[in-house]
Enzyme design. Structure first.
Site, PDB file in Angstrom:
ATOM      1  N   TYR A   1      24.940  16.260 120.196  1.00  0.00           N
ATOM      2  CA  TYR A   1      24.497  17.227 119.070  1.00  0.00           C
ATOM      3  C   TYR A   1      24.811  16.905 117.822  1.00  0.00           C
ATOM      4  O   TYR A   1      25.845  16.310 117.599  1.00  0.00           O
ATOM      5  CB  TYR A   1      24.832  18.504 119.508  1.00  0.00           C
ATOM      6  CG  TYR A   1      24.385  19.185 120.644  1.00  0.00           C
ATOM      7  CD1 TYR A   1      23.077  20.053 120.573  1.00  0.00           C
ATOM      8  CD2 TYR A   1      25.025  19.049 121.931  1.00  0.00           C
ATOM      9  CE1 TYR A   1      22.765  20.575 121.477  1.00  0.00           C
ATOM     10  CE2 TYR A   1      24.361  19.937 122.908  1.00  0.00           C
ATOM     11  CZ  TYR A   1      23.407  20.485 123.064  1.00  0.00           C
ATOM     12  OH  TYR A   1      22.878  21.148 123.974  1.00  0.00           O
TER      13      TYR A   1
ATOM     14  N   ASP B   1      15.613  28.476 130.468  1.00  0.00           N
ATOM     15  CA  ASP B   1      14.856  28.930 129.543  1.00  0.00           C
ATOM     16  C   ASP B   1      13.297  29.623 129.963  1.00  0.00           C
ATOM     17  O   ASP B   1      13.183  30.993 129.712  1.00  0.00           O
ATOM     18  CB  ASP B   1      14.833  28.127 128.330  1.00  0.00           C
ATOM     19  CG  ASP B   1      15.933  27.448 127.537  1.00  0.00           C
ATOM     20  OD1 ASP B   1      16.981  28.107 127.919  1.00  0.00           O
ATOM     21  OD2 ASP B   1      15.924  26.464 127.219  1.00  0.00           O
TER      22      ASP B   1
END
Length: 303
Positions: free
Chosen positions: A99, A257
């Site tokens: 990230y 998700d």
């Protein structure tokens, strides 16, 4: 139709391939869920912050528009950029993430947004959806502001839905993440948690964690690594065993998700929890047969 408001972060997704090649896409846990909710017929608005005029922010807005996700609650911040993450996959489709999000625009959302307008939109929604990543990236001040807005929405009859989606690198420690999650859970109608996240957050068996959260009021869906799903509600537990093994798995990114999107769409459509689990599994199984968190529209199964 009343709309769903999803709050969180959409990032630049770099999928690493052979010999250093990469493919750029755009995704984020609550954004992925928002897209699948929209594909399944729900009206959805996404609330986040993006950059002012960079190509990545423009692409995210273009994707939202193409997917029918409204962006009137998106804040544009000059000089900022969306976060970036890269995905490395092994031969089984399991992932490792890297990230770059320390300066991401979303971190300033609750300091710069019109909170009166956001609160009004939340009170008029049919559902508000957020995750543990949402809570992490908006910071302590953002969490304090959001907590009041969520309570007002809940008191107005809005269903709040939450996935703790624990990412240790976003928190000082698990205790801080657990405290933030457990400030939200009593306001929720729906909580969806993976078994490993429950264990990592609370240091207890996932069954005990889910039962404790259900005692705070919400319907809690516990998703285990062996694909068993347990629904904790009203002091009872309904265990749904895993179905047949899924073949052709390419990439597990976005599985949870997408499950959340189909599960919530089914519950909003009046389906039972078990029927909603079946819908969530169908969509998640389609997603893991493709690369990336958001699969082609024509590969998305009907509710």
């Amino acid at each position: 139709m009343s709309r769903i408001i999803a709050l969180g972060e959409c990032m630049v997704e770099l999928s690493l391939g052979a010999e250093g090649a990469g493919r750029i896409a755009y995704a984020g846990d609550t954004f992925n869920t928002a897209v699948y909710l929209s594909r399944l017929g729900r009206a959805v608005t996404y609330a986040t912050a993006l950059g002012g005029d960079d190509p990545f922010s423009r692409a995210i807005l273009g994707l939202a528009d193409a997917e029918g996700v409204e962006t009137d609650l998106v804040l544009r911040l000059e000089g900022k950029l969306p976060g970036l993450y890269a995905i490395e996959r092994d031969e089984r489709g399991e992932r490792r993430f890297f990230y770059w999000r320390g300066e991401a625009a979303v971190r300033d959302y609750f300091q710069r947004a019109d909170l009166d307008a956001l609160g009004r939109a939340m009170r008029e929604a049919e559902m508000v959806f957020l995750s543990g990543i949402t809570l992490a990236v908006i910071g302590e001040a953002g969490r304090a502001a959001l907590g009041g807005l969520l309570k007002d929405a809940r008191d107005a009859g809005v269903a709040v839905a939450f996935d703790p989606n624990y990412r240790p690198r976003l928190w000082t420690d698990a205790a801080a993440a657990r405290a933030a999650a457990e400030a939200v859970i009593p306001l929720c109608a729906h909580v969806s948690v993976s078994g490993p996240d429950a264990v990592d957050l609370c240091g207890e068996r996932a069954e005990a964690v889910a039962a404790g959260w259900a005692a705070m009021g919400p319907e809690v869906v516990r998703r285990e690594e062996d694909r068993t799903v347990a629904i904790h509600a009203g002091g009872a537990v309904e265990v749904i065993p895993p179905g047949p093994a899924v073949d052709g798995v390419v990439d597990t990114t976005g599985a949870g998700d997408s499950f959340n999107g189909a599960y919530l769409a089914a519950r909003l459509a009046g389906r039972t929890p078990a029927e909603a689990v079946a819908a969530g599994r169908r969509l998640a199984e389609a997603v893991i047969r493709h690369t990336g968190a958001i699969i082609p529209r024509d590969a998305t199964p009907a509710l």
